[in-house]
Write a protein that holds these residues in place. Sequence first.
Motif, PDB file in Angstrom:
ATOM      1  N   LEU A  43       0.735  -1.205  -0.132  1.00 33.38           N
ATOM      2  CA  LEU A  43      -0.115   0.156  -0.212  1.00 33.38           C
ATOM      3  C   LEU A  43       1.020   1.295  -0.047  1.00 33.38           C
ATOM      4  CD1 LEU A  43      -2.702  -1.144   2.713  1.00 33.38           C
ATOM      5  CD2 LEU A  43      -2.961  -0.795   0.272  1.00 33.38           C
ATOM      6  N   ALA A  44       1.938   1.401   0.680  1.00 36.22           N
ATOM      7  CA  ALA A  44       2.870   2.271   0.762  1.00 36.22           C
ATOM      8  C   ALA A  44       3.361   2.580  -0.495  1.00 36.22           C
ATOM      9  CB  ALA A  44       3.876   2.092   1.870  1.00 36.22           C
ATOM     10  N   GLN A  46       2.239   1.917  -3.378  1.00 36.23           N
ATOM     11  CA  GLN A  46       1.068   2.403  -4.384  1.00 36.23           C
ATOM     12  C   GLN A  46       0.982   3.826  -4.025  1.00 36.23           C
ATOM     13  OE1 GLN A  46      -2.747   0.356  -4.919  1.00 36.23           O
ATOM     14  NE2 GLN A  46      -1.688  -1.465  -3.682  1.00 36.23           N
ATOM     15  N   LYS A  47       1.115   4.236  -2.749  1.00 33.85           N
ATOM     16  CA  LYS A  47       0.863   5.664  -2.283  1.00 33.85           C
ATOM     17  C   LYS A  47       2.306   6.694  -2.696  1.00 33.85           C
ATOM     18  CE  LYS A  47      -3.088   6.035  -0.531  1.00 33.85           C
ATOM     19  NZ  LYS A  47      -4.146   6.779  -0.956  1.00 33.85           N
ATOM     20  N   LYS A  48       3.300   5.769  -3.307  1.00 40.00           N
ATOM     21  CA  LYS A  48       4.514   6.538  -3.491  1.00 40.00           C
ATOM     22  C   LYS A  48       5.301   6.954  -2.080  1.00 40.00           C
ATOM     23  CE  LYS A  48       3.303   7.790  -8.209  1.00 40.00           C
ATOM     24  NZ  LYS A  48       2.651   6.398  -8.623  1.00 40.00           N
ATOM     25  N   LEU A  49       5.015   6.334  -1.143  1.00 39.19           N
ATOM     26  CA  LEU A  49       5.745   6.465   0.094  1.00 39.19           C
ATOM     27  C   LEU A  49       7.041   5.873   0.405  1.00 39.19           C
ATOM     28  CD1 LEU A  49       2.821   6.355   2.652  1.00 39.19           C
ATOM     29  CD2 LEU A  49       3.704   8.393   1.685  1.00 39.19           C
ATOM     30  N   VAL A 109      -3.306   7.658   6.865  1.00 38.27           N
ATOM     31  CA  VAL A 109      -3.344   7.607   5.381  1.00 38.27           C
ATOM     32  C   VAL A 109      -4.624   7.067   5.124  1.00 38.27           C
ATOM     33  CG1 VAL A 109      -1.976   6.960   3.305  1.00 38.27           C
ATOM     34  CG2 VAL A 109      -0.603   7.461   5.414  1.00 38.27           C
ATOM     35  N   ASP A 110      -5.414   7.784   3.975  1.00 39.97           N
ATOM     36  CA  ASP A 110      -6.387   7.148   3.378  1.00 39.97           C
ATOM     37  C   ASP A 110      -6.180   6.041   2.331  1.00 39.97           C
ATOM     38  OD1 ASP A 110      -8.242   8.863   4.704  1.00 39.97           O
ATOM     39  OD2 ASP A 110      -8.372  10.239   3.137  1.00 39.97           O
ATOM     40  N   VAL A 111      -6.800   4.959   2.364  1.00 39.58           N
ATOM     41  CA  VAL A 111      -6.568   3.823   1.484  1.00 39.58           C
ATOM     42  C   VAL A 111      -7.890   3.429   0.935  1.00 39.58           C
ATOM     43  CG1 VAL A 111      -5.543   1.381   1.220  1.00 39.58           C
ATOM     44  CG2 VAL A 111      -4.473   3.345   2.707  1.00 39.58           C
ATOM     45  N   GLN A 115      -7.181  -0.354  -3.775  1.00 37.96           N
ATOM     46  CA  GLN A 115      -5.969  -0.406  -3.202  1.00 37.96           C
ATOM     47  C   GLN A 115      -5.352  -1.594  -2.580  1.00 37.96           C
ATOM     48  OE1 GLN A 115      -5.532   3.737  -1.955  1.00 37.96           O
ATOM     49  NE2 GLN A 115      -4.108   4.470  -3.557  1.00 37.96           N
TER      50      GLN A 115
END
Length: 127
Positions: A43-44, A46-49, A109-111, A115
Amino acid sequence: GIRKILNFGHSIGHAIESLLLGSENELLHGEAIAIGMMIEAHLALQKKLITKKELDEIISVLKTNFGAQQIHLLDQISILELLKNDKKTSKNKLKFALVAKIGSCKFDVDVTEVQIRKALQFYNTIA
């Protein structure tokens, strides 16, 4: 606030642990959280974290120490339902603590459900 970073891996990990409780595939708490960390690391990504390289490093360490097991489609649907009842869900928004590079974390963080499905599918490719 800052205590929320301890939730990394726990949202999905607790859902998996609850789902498998009492089954022949029951997991120890730490095993379920490790799986949750692998999924939430995606997920991180995908969120570009985090970068793909960081994701690979996280997966490698966790798989080496805790292993992995497939999560079936029916279980994925159940996991999503359990997440909707998670205490970190706010106003029907799924909130996560996600790694924001190795050694750092962001919380609230909204997911999206899409995702999460993508992260679960990714996990099954490495399990």
